[in-house]
Design an enzyme around this catalytic site. Structure first.
Site, PDB file in Angstrom:
ATOM      1  N   GLU A   1     -28.280  -4.674  13.940  1.00 51.24           N
ATOM      2  CA  GLU A   1     -28.754  -4.298  15.274  1.00 51.24           C
ATOM      3  C   GLU A   1     -29.477  -2.963  15.231  1.00 51.24           C
ATOM      4  OE1 GLU A   1     -29.515  -4.394  19.354  1.00 51.24           O
ATOM      5  OE2 GLU A   1     -28.900  -5.998  18.021  1.00 51.24           O
TER       6      GLU A   1
ATOM      7  N   GLY B   1     -30.690   5.509   4.278  1.00 46.61           N
ATOM      8  CA  GLY B   1     -31.036   4.221   4.877  1.00 46.61           C
ATOM      9  C   GLY B   1     -30.932   3.102   3.864  1.00 46.61           C
TER      10      GLY B   1
ATOM     11  N   GLY C   1     -32.139   8.704   0.585  1.00 48.02           N
ATOM     12  CA  GLY C   1     -31.628   7.385   0.219  1.00 48.02           C
ATOM     13  C   GLY C   1     -30.528   6.851   1.118  1.00 48.02           C
TER      14      GLY C   1
ATOM     15  N   ASN D   1     -43.851   0.573  14.203  1.00 47.56           N
ATOM     16  CA  ASN D   1     -43.042   1.425  13.326  1.00 47.56           C
ATOM     17  C   ASN D   1     -43.415   1.212  11.853  1.00 47.56           C
ATOM     18  OD1 ASN D   1     -41.096   2.984  12.118  1.00 47.56           O
ATOM     19  ND2 ASN D   1     -39.407   2.172  13.335  1.00 47.56           N
TER      20      ASN D   1
ATOM     21  N   VAL E   1     -31.122   7.085  10.620  1.00 46.06           N
ATOM     22  CA  VAL E   1     -30.752   8.282   9.867  1.00 46.06           C
ATOM     23  C   VAL E   1     -31.442   9.456  10.545  1.00 46.06           C
ATOM     24  CG1 VAL E   1     -30.916   9.463   7.631  1.00 46.06           C
ATOM     25  CG2 VAL E   1     -30.458   6.992   7.714  1.00 46.06           C
TER      26      VAL E   1
ATOM     27  N   GLY F   1     -35.090  10.660   3.457  1.00 47.95           N
ATOM     28  CA  GLY F   1     -35.656  10.908   2.136  1.00 47.95           C
ATOM     29  C   GLY F   1     -34.594  11.106   1.071  1.00 47.95           C
TER      30      GLY F   1
ATOM     31  N   TYR G   1     -38.906  -1.252   4.563  1.00 51.45           N
ATOM     32  CA  TYR G   1     -38.245  -2.551   4.433  1.00 51.45           C
ATOM     33  C   TYR G   1     -38.956  -3.439   3.412  1.00 51.45           C
ATOM     34  CZ  TYR G   1     -35.875  -1.159   8.755  1.00 51.45           C
ATOM     35  OH  TYR G   1     -35.146  -0.505   9.706  1.00 51.45           O
TER      36      TYR G   1
END
Length: 164
Positions: free
Chosen positions: A82, A96, A94, A123, A86, A92, A130
């Protein structure tokens, strides 16, 4: 950095991060959630949502909030992410990626078919991130949502004796 399941004492900071995410997503007034509601949903007698947090030097810097979905074609559960957020000053490092790796690990360990989520079309930093992980956009699907007046109207009970 440590990734761990959220605890009750994390709820206020998770809600703070949810507010920060809403600001980032240009919806600063959209959050109606409360500490009490979030705690009940995460830790009440029948939790239906789960969360992991990224902790650095004893401070929660990010979170992933997720729940189970189900693939009728695969016949197994999946994880629906959902929210993933961060704090900007902690990016930066790591976090996420570590949060997503944790969810992927849960999915693999439990035999789930997938981990999926939505991202706003504008985004681009998140989309690039991703894709760098091997995630693939599901461009052939369009998300639909019933909310507000449309949900109330459509979900109102049908009056007995009326035509179906």
């Amino acid at each position: 950095m440590q990734i761990r399941p959220a605890r009750k004492e994390d709820v206020p900071v998770i809600l703070e991060l949810i507010h920060d995410l809403a600001i980032y997503e240009k919806e600063p007034h959209a959050v109606k959630n409360t500490v009490e509601a979030l705690e009940e949903n995460l830790f009440g007698p029948h939790p239906a949502i789960f969360a992991h947090v990224a902790v650095e030097q004893g401070q929660v810097q990010g979170f992933a909030l997720w729940f189970l979905n189900y693939s009728t074609w695969e016949g197994v559960h999946g994880i629906y992410l959902e929210d993933l957020y961060v704090r900007p000053e902690a990016r930066g490092k790591g976090m996420g990626k570590a949060l997503l790796r944790t969810l992927a690990g849960i999915a693999v360990e439990r035999g789930y078919a997938r981990v999926e989520w939505c991202v706003l079309n504008w985004n681009e930093p998140s989309i690039r991130f991703y894709k760098s992980l091997g995630a693939v956009p599901q461009d052939e699907w369009t998300t639909f949502r019933l909310t507000g007046d449309a949900l109330s109207s459509f979900g109102s009970p049908v009056v007995s004796g009326g035509a179906a």
